[in-house]
Design a protein around this motif. Structure first.
Motif, PDB file in Angstrom:
ATOM      1  N   PRO A  28     -21.207 -57.070 -20.942  1.00 29.79           N
ATOM      2  CA  PRO A  28     -19.070 -57.678 -20.793  1.00 29.79           C
ATOM      3  C   PRO A  28     -19.150 -58.506 -19.749  1.00 29.79           C
ATOM      4  O   PRO A  28     -17.280 -58.879 -19.811  1.00 29.79           O
ATOM      5  N   THR A  29     -19.087 -58.230 -18.947  1.00 31.69           N
ATOM      6  CA  THR A  29     -18.771 -58.506 -17.225  1.00 31.69           C
ATOM      7  C   THR A  29     -18.774 -59.611 -17.269  1.00 31.69           C
ATOM      8  O   THR A  29     -18.401 -60.835 -16.696  1.00 31.69           O
ATOM      9  N   GLY A  30     -20.059 -60.413 -17.401  1.00 32.56           N
ATOM     10  CA  GLY A  30     -20.902 -61.272 -17.495  1.00 32.56           C
ATOM     11  C   GLY A  30     -20.224 -62.784 -18.744  1.00 32.56           C
ATOM     12  O   GLY A  30     -19.014 -63.541 -17.991  1.00 32.56           O
ATOM     13  N   MET A  31     -19.300 -61.726 -20.357  1.00 30.34           N
ATOM     14  CA  MET A  31     -18.422 -62.784 -20.952  1.00 30.34           C
ATOM     15  C   MET A  31     -17.239 -63.054 -20.091  1.00 30.34           C
ATOM     16  O   MET A  31     -16.299 -63.641 -20.325  1.00 30.34           O
ATOM     17  N   VAL A  32     -16.896 -61.638 -19.531  1.00 29.80           N
ATOM     18  CA  VAL A  32     -15.492 -61.618 -19.067  1.00 29.80           C
ATOM     19  C   VAL A  32     -15.214 -62.124 -18.042  1.00 29.80           C
ATOM     20  O   VAL A  32     -13.910 -63.104 -18.407  1.00 29.80           O
ATOM     21  N   SER A  33     -16.109 -62.175 -17.188  1.00 24.92           N
ATOM     22  CA  SER A  33     -15.889 -62.640 -15.538  1.00 24.92           C
ATOM     23  C   SER A  33     -16.372 -64.939 -16.706  1.00 24.92           C
ATOM     24  O   SER A  33     -15.424 -64.927 -15.435  1.00 24.92           O
ATOM     25  N   ALA A  34     -17.269 -65.206 -16.650  1.00 21.68           N
ATOM     26  CA  ALA A  34     -16.663 -66.478 -17.741  1.00 21.68           C
ATOM     27  C   ALA A  34     -15.559 -67.412 -17.528  1.00 21.68           C
ATOM     28  O   ALA A  34     -15.313 -68.338 -17.702  1.00 21.68           O
ATOM     29  N   ALA A  35     -14.703 -66.336 -18.245  1.00 19.79           N
ATOM     30  CA  ALA A  35     -13.712 -66.578 -19.302  1.00 19.79           C
ATOM     31  C   ALA A  35     -12.997 -66.833 -18.323  1.00 19.79           C
ATOM     32  O   ALA A  35     -11.802 -67.389 -18.232  1.00 19.79           O
ATOM     33  N   LEU A  36     -12.844 -65.272 -17.700  1.00 21.26           N
ATOM     34  CA  LEU A  36     -11.898 -65.665 -16.011  1.00 21.26           C
ATOM     35  C   LEU A  36     -11.752 -66.781 -15.031  1.00 21.26           C
ATOM     36  O   LEU A  36     -11.062 -67.286 -15.096  1.00 21.26           O
ATOM     37  N   VAL A  37     -13.327 -66.868 -14.501  1.00 23.94           N
ATOM     38  CA  VAL A  37     -13.253 -68.239 -13.898  1.00 23.94           C
ATOM     39  C   VAL A  37     -13.030 -69.540 -14.503  1.00 23.94           C
ATOM     40  O   VAL A  37     -13.139 -70.227 -13.535  1.00 23.94           O
ATOM     41  N   THR A  38     -13.157 -69.967 -15.513  1.00 23.28           N
ATOM     42  CA  THR A  38     -13.068 -70.986 -15.812  1.00 23.28           C
ATOM     43  C   THR A  38     -11.089 -70.703 -16.887  1.00 23.28           C
ATOM     44  O   THR A  38     -11.103 -72.292 -17.410  1.00 23.28           O
ATOM     45  N   GLY A  39     -10.355 -70.317 -16.137  1.00 27.73           N
ATOM     46  CA  GLY A  39      -9.346 -69.858 -16.148  1.00 27.73           C
ATOM     47  C   GLY A  39      -8.400 -69.411 -17.686  1.00 27.73           C
ATOM     48  O   GLY A  39      -7.017 -70.256 -18.077  1.00 27.73           O
ATOM     49  N   ASN A  40      -9.410 -69.079 -18.298  1.00 19.27           N
ATOM     50  CA  ASN A  40      -8.967 -67.887 -19.423  1.00 19.27           C
ATOM     51  C   ASN A  40      -8.096 -66.775 -19.236  1.00 19.27           C
ATOM     52  O   ASN A  40      -8.896 -65.963 -19.024  1.00 19.27           O
ATOM     53  N   PRO A  41      -7.003 -66.321 -19.998  1.00 19.66           N
ATOM     54  CA  PRO A  41      -6.964 -64.727 -20.114  1.00 19.66           C
ATOM     55  C   PRO A  41      -8.112 -64.088 -21.507  1.00 19.66           C
ATOM     56  O   PRO A  41      -8.797 -65.202 -22.177  1.00 19.66           O
ATOM     57  N   VAL A  42      -7.950 -62.481 -21.086  1.00 16.78           N
ATOM     58  CA  VAL A  42      -9.105 -62.297 -21.798  1.00 16.78           C
ATOM     59  C   VAL A  42      -8.596 -60.972 -22.436  1.00 16.78           C
ATOM     60  O   VAL A  42      -8.202 -60.275 -21.922  1.00 16.78           O
ATOM     61  N   ILE A  43      -8.910 -60.800 -23.551  1.00 21.39           N
ATOM     62  CA  ILE A  43      -8.211 -60.132 -24.399  1.00 21.39           C
ATOM     63  C   ILE A  43      -9.242 -58.757 -24.500  1.00 21.39           C
ATOM     64  O   ILE A  43     -10.610 -59.552 -25.786  1.00 21.39           O
ATOM     65  N   PHE A  44     -10.177 -57.451 -23.728  1.00 26.50           N
ATOM     66  CA  PHE A  44     -11.250 -57.511 -24.036  1.00 26.50           C
ATOM     67  C   PHE A  44     -11.084 -56.083 -24.857  1.00 26.50           C
ATOM     68  O   PHE A  44     -10.865 -55.245 -24.107  1.00 26.50           O
ATOM     69  N   LYS A  45     -11.784 -55.987 -26.479  1.00 23.51           N
ATOM     70  CA  LYS A  45     -12.471 -54.656 -26.923  1.00 23.51           C
ATOM     71  C   LYS A  45     -13.420 -54.673 -26.539  1.00 23.51           C
ATOM     72  O   LYS A  45     -14.510 -55.311 -26.832  1.00 23.51           O
ATOM     73  N   PRO A  46     -14.349 -53.314 -25.542  1.00 22.51           N
ATOM     74  CA  PRO A  46     -15.304 -53.175 -25.244  1.00 22.51           C
ATOM     75  C   PRO A  46     -15.986 -52.501 -26.944  1.00 22.51           C
ATOM     76  O   PRO A  46     -15.428 -52.032 -27.767  1.00 22.51           O
ATOM     77  N   SER A  47     -17.194 -52.039 -26.988  1.00 23.80           N
ATOM     78  CA  SER A  47     -18.033 -51.706 -27.857  1.00 23.80           C
ATOM     79  C   SER A  47     -17.642 -49.777 -28.169  1.00 23.80           C
ATOM     80  O   SER A  47     -17.626 -49.954 -26.951  1.00 23.80           O
ATOM     81  N   GLU A  48     -17.502 -49.709 -29.249  1.00 24.59           N
ATOM     82  CA  GLU A  48     -17.321 -48.138 -29.571  1.00 24.59           C
ATOM     83  C   GLU A  48     -18.441 -47.743 -29.290  1.00 24.59           C
ATOM     84  O   GLU A  48     -17.636 -46.414 -28.880  1.00 24.59           O
ATOM     85  N   ARG A  49     -19.046 -47.903 -28.691  1.00 24.08           N
ATOM     86  CA  ARG A  49     -20.345 -47.727 -28.977  1.00 24.08           C
ATOM     87  C   ARG A  49     -20.599 -47.138 -26.774  1.00 24.08           C
ATOM     88  O   ARG A  49     -21.546 -46.502 -26.227  1.00 24.08           O
ATOM     89  N   SER A  50     -19.855 -47.901 -26.134  1.00 18.78           N
ATOM     90  CA  SER A  50     -19.554 -47.965 -25.308  1.00 18.78           C
ATOM     91  C   SER A  50     -18.321 -48.586 -24.326  1.00 18.78           C
ATOM     92  O   SER A  50     -18.370 -49.128 -23.488  1.00 18.78           O
ATOM     93  N   PRO A  51     -17.424 -47.431 -24.834  1.00 19.51           N
ATOM     94  CA  PRO A  51     -15.748 -47.207 -24.158  1.00 19.51           C
ATOM     95  C   PRO A  51     -15.565 -47.380 -22.461  1.00 19.51           C
ATOM     96  O   PRO A  51     -14.692 -48.044 -21.864  1.00 19.51           O
ATOM     97  N   MET A  52     -16.821 -46.330 -21.814  1.00 22.89           N
ATOM     98  CA  MET A  52     -16.791 -45.706 -20.453  1.00 22.89           C
ATOM     99  C   MET A  52     -16.843 -47.189 -20.323  1.00 22.89           C
ATOM    100  O   MET A  52     -16.370 -47.714 -18.989  1.00 22.89           O
ATOM    101  N   MET A  53     -18.393 -48.156 -20.166  1.00 20.31           N
ATOM    102  CA  MET A  53     -18.350 -49.354 -19.503  1.00 20.31           C
ATOM    103  C   MET A  53     -17.172 -50.342 -19.752  1.00 20.31           C
ATOM    104  O   MET A  53     -16.585 -50.975 -18.711  1.00 20.31           O
ATOM    105  N   GLY A  54     -16.261 -49.997 -20.790  1.00 26.44           N
ATOM    106  CA  GLY A  54     -14.358 -50.586 -20.833  1.00 26.44           C
ATOM    107  C   GLY A  54     -14.120 -50.842 -19.237  1.00 26.44           C
ATOM    108  O   GLY A  54     -13.596 -51.709 -19.184  1.00 26.44           O
ATOM    109  N   HIS A  55     -13.914 -49.089 -19.811  1.00 31.18           N
ATOM    110  CA  HIS A  55     -12.706 -48.921 -18.692  1.00 31.18           C
ATOM    111  C   HIS A  55     -13.893 -49.239 -17.394  1.00 31.18           C
ATOM    112  O   HIS A  55     -12.497 -49.158 -16.719  1.00 31.18           O
ATOM    113  N   TRP A  56     -14.742 -49.033 -16.908  1.00 30.48           N
ATOM    114  CA  TRP A  56     -14.912 -49.415 -15.504  1.00 30.48           C
ATOM    115  C   TRP A  56     -14.922 -50.806 -15.026  1.00 30.48           C
ATOM    116  O   TRP A  56     -14.425 -50.992 -14.028  1.00 30.48           O
TER     117      TRP A  56
END
Length: 84
Positions: A8-36
């Motif tokens: 998710p860091t790679g996907m979110v970062s790629a969108a952000l550095v190309t000027g896109n806002p992001v709505i990020f919903k992490p996997s229900e299996r790893s919600p803590m990773m999304g929080h971090w």
């Protein structure tokens, strides 16, 4: 332990550095990773308006139906992505 954060860091970062806002919903299996990831982005100064993290809720509740959402990226199977 780093792998669930790396994807998710790679996907979110790629969108952000190309000027896109992001709505990020992490996997229900790893919600803590999304929080971090959200905490890390805030620590480096990213404003909340550019990356919204949804830690709960359904993944396919009409999110892509809004005309201002251009792309949805996910790391699931094709079946999961097309499920309604």
């Amino acid at each position: 332990m780093e792998f669930p954060l790396a994807i998710p860091t790679g996907m979110v970062s790629a969108a952000l550095v190309t000027g896109n806002p992001v709505i990020f919903k992490p996997s229900e299996r790893s919600p803590m990773m999304g929080h971090w990831l959200a905490e890390i982005l805030r620590e480096v100064g990213l404003l909340k308006e550019y990356c919204v993290v949804c830690l709960v809720g359904p993944t396919s509740d009409g999110v892509g139906a809004h005309p201002e959402i251009a792309t949805i990226a996910f790391t699931g199977s094709k079946d999961v992505g097309l499920a309604s």
